[in-house]
Design an enzyme around this catalytic site. Structure first.
Site, short mmCIF file in Angstrom:
data_model
loop_
_atom_site.label_atom_id
_atom_site.label_comp_id
_atom_site.label_asym_id
_atom_site.label_seq_id
_atom_site.Cartn_x
_atom_site.Cartn_y
_atom_site.Cartn_z
N CYS A 59 0.88 -1.17 0.00
CA CYS A 59 0.00 0.00 0.00
C CYS A 59 0.92 1.22 0.00
CB CYS A 59 -0.97 -0.02 1.19
SG CYS A 59 -0.17 0.12 2.80
N ARG A 60 0.52 2.32 0.57
CA ARG A 60 1.39 3.50 0.56
C ARG A 60 2.50 3.40 1.59
NH1 ARG A 60 -0.55 9.06 2.46
NH2 ARG A 60 1.03 8.85 4.02
#
Length: 107
Positions: A59-60
């Site tokens: 994800c980020r």
């Protein structure tokens, strides 16, 4: 203690990179060849994953992917969380592509 493994961007083994970020994040910048399934869609799109291939979940920054990795492991998949997420990917100088026609970036 988590019930799954984590791996650093510079130590990624073979497998499928699974990006669980939202559409707007994916469109801004992602790893070429990654599979995109937003985290909230995983339960309904599970059939798109090959149960015989290791998943490297990103994800980020690593929070959402840790939750997704835990859930995938509970479903019987071999999955590892990518530590630091796409922020670490960018910091390591790994290439990005975008879907929006702009210079790729991590949101």
């Amino acid at each position: 203690m988590p019930d799954f493994e984590s791996v650093r961007v510079d130590e990624l083994p073979g497998g499928t990179l699974l990006d669980v970020r939202e559409d707007y994040e994916w469109e801004a910048g992602h790893a070429q060849g990654a599979l995109h399934i937003p985290m909230d869609q995983l339960p309904t799109r599970l059939s798109e994953l090959d149960p015989d291939v290791d998943l490297l979940v990103v994800c980020r920054t690593g929070g959402r992917s840790a939750r997704a990795t835990s859930w995938l492991v509970d479903q019987g998949y071999s999955a590892m969380n990518v530590l630091g997420g796409m922020d670490a990917w960018l910091e390591a100088g790994r290439p990005l592509v975008s879907e929006n026609g702009h210079h790729p970036t991590v949101l």
